[in-house]
Design a protein around this motif. Structure first.
Motif, PDB file in Angstrom:
ATOM      1  N   ALA A   1     -27.761   8.533  29.231  1.00 27.13           N
ATOM      2  CA  ALA A   1     -26.751   7.506  29.522  1.00 27.13           C
ATOM      3  C   ALA A   1     -26.770   6.423  28.451  1.00 27.13           C
ATOM      4  O   ALA A   1     -25.721   6.028  27.944  1.00 27.13           O
TER       5      ALA A   1
ATOM      6  N   ARG B   1     -22.773   8.964  36.738  1.00 23.17           N
ATOM      7  CA  ARG B   1     -22.966  10.396  36.534  1.00 23.17           C
ATOM      8  C   ARG B   1     -23.613  11.031  37.763  1.00 23.17           C
ATOM      9  O   ARG B   1     -23.259  12.146  38.155  1.00 23.17           O
ATOM     10  N   GLN B   2     -24.538  10.327  38.382  1.00 19.98           N
ATOM     11  CA  GLN B   2     -25.178  10.841  39.593  1.00 19.98           C
ATOM     12  C   GLN B   2     -24.175  10.939  40.739  1.00 19.98           C
ATOM     13  O   GLN B   2     -24.239  11.874  41.552  1.00 19.98           O
TER      14      GLN B   2
ATOM     15  N   ARG C   1     -15.042  25.246  30.381  1.00 18.92           N
ATOM     16  CA  ARG C   1     -16.369  24.951  29.847  1.00 18.92           C
ATOM     17  C   ARG C   1     -16.643  25.878  28.670  1.00 18.92           C
ATOM     18  O   ARG C   1     -16.384  27.071  28.741  1.00 18.92           O
TER      19      ARG C   1
ATOM     20  N   ASP D   1     -25.420   5.835  34.262  1.00 14.44           N
ATOM     21  CA  ASP D   1     -26.315   6.842  34.823  1.00 14.44           C
ATOM     22  C   ASP D   1     -26.029   7.016  36.316  1.00 14.44           C
ATOM     23  O   ASP D   1     -25.964   8.145  36.821  1.00 14.44           O
TER      24      ASP D   1
ATOM     25  N   TYR E   1     -21.255  11.833  40.433  1.00 21.61           N
ATOM     26  CA  TYR E   1     -20.574  13.101  40.178  1.00 21.61           C
ATOM     27  C   TYR E   1     -21.570  14.255  40.029  1.00 21.61           C
ATOM     28  O   TYR E   1     -21.340  15.203  39.292  1.00 21.61           O
ATOM     29  N   GLU E   2     -22.679  14.146  40.767  1.00 17.26           N
ATOM     30  CA  GLU E   2     -23.663  15.210  40.968  1.00 17.26           C
ATOM     31  C   GLU E   2     -24.371  15.674  39.701  1.00 17.26           C
ATOM     32  O   GLU E   2     -24.735  16.841  39.573  1.00 17.26           O
ATOM     33  N   GLN E   3     -24.597  14.749  38.774  1.00 17.88           N
ATOM     34  CA  GLN E   3     -25.401  15.040  37.596  1.00 17.88           C
ATOM     35  C   GLN E   3     -26.807  14.498  37.822  1.00 17.88           C
ATOM     36  O   GLN E   3     -26.996  13.504  38.525  1.00 17.88           O
ATOM     37  N   ALA E   4     -27.780  15.142  37.210  1.00 18.05           N
ATOM     38  CA  ALA E   4     -29.168  14.699  37.346  1.00 18.05           C
ATOM     39  C   ALA E   4     -29.348  13.339  36.677  1.00 18.05           C
ATOM     40  O   ALA E   4     -28.709  13.063  35.651  1.00 18.05           O
TER      41      ALA E   4
ATOM     42  N   ASP F   1     -13.902   6.587  32.936  1.00 19.27           N
ATOM     43  CA  ASP F   1     -15.030   6.162  33.754  1.00 19.27           C
ATOM     44  C   ASP F   1     -14.761   4.796  34.360  1.00 19.27           C
ATOM     45  O   ASP F   1     -14.354   3.872  33.652  1.00 19.27           O
TER      46      ASP F   1
ATOM     47  N   ASP G   1     -30.534  10.654  34.208  1.00 13.12           N
ATOM     48  CA  ASP G   1     -31.002  10.763  32.822  1.00 13.12           C
ATOM     49  C   ASP G   1     -30.666   9.455  32.110  1.00 13.12           C
ATOM     50  O   ASP G   1     -29.629   9.333  31.451  1.00 13.12           O
TER      51      ASP G   1
END
Length: 151
Positions: free
Chosen positions: A36, A24-25, A148, A21, A27-30, A84, A32
């Motif tokens: 995760a 991911r943050q 995407r 988690d 890499y600018e993800q909210a 990762d 969650d």
């Protein structure tokens, strides 16, 4: 600080999910935590990835690495994609990233992989320096693209 790395076990998944988690943050993800936990658990239980854990001298997990099996068509050989790698900010510069990369290389050799590939942010200079210090070579020939897809 003495750091070791080993294959992750089922019991490691809650801590690795926390680190995932944070990754991911980075890499600018909210944030969650549930996403995760679910994602890491599914990859692990379905055998879709290999997870490695970095442990400090107290045996606490301070980092993780996730490898996805793939193939290189040009070499006609199996490879790992090191997708990762994350180390808890409080444990950085202690050798966890290096231990994870060396453990990943050993696992790839053991599993008969021809090579490992990875990508990182252009701005992640600390990671780039570590990769290059371990013999990773930056690709100067190929460009990476992604597309995407609508969900």
């Amino acid at each position: 600080m003495s750091i070791s790395a080993r294959p992750a076990s089922h019991h490691d998944l809650p801590r690795i999910a926390q680190l995932f988690d944070q990754y991911r943050q980075f890499y600018e993800q909210a944030p969650d935590a549930e996403l995760a936990r679910r994602f890491i658990g599914e990859r692990f239980h379905k055998g879709e990835s290999k997870l490695l854990a970095a442990l400090d001298e107290a045996g606490e997990i301070v980092g993780f690495c996730q490898l996805y099996p793939s193939f290189c068509s040009v070499e006609a050989a199996p490879i790992y994609v090191l997708y990762d790698l994350f180390v808890d900010p409080a444990a950085r510069k202690g050798g966890a990233g290096r231990a994870l990369l060396l453990a990943a290389e050993a696992l790839a050799r053991q599993d008969g992989k021809a090579r490992m590939d990875l990508t990182t942010a252009r701005t992640n200079h600390a990671a780039q320096a570590l990769y290059e210090s371990l013999g990773w070579v930056r690709d100067e020939v190929f460009l990476a693209y992604s597309r995407r897809l609508a969900s």
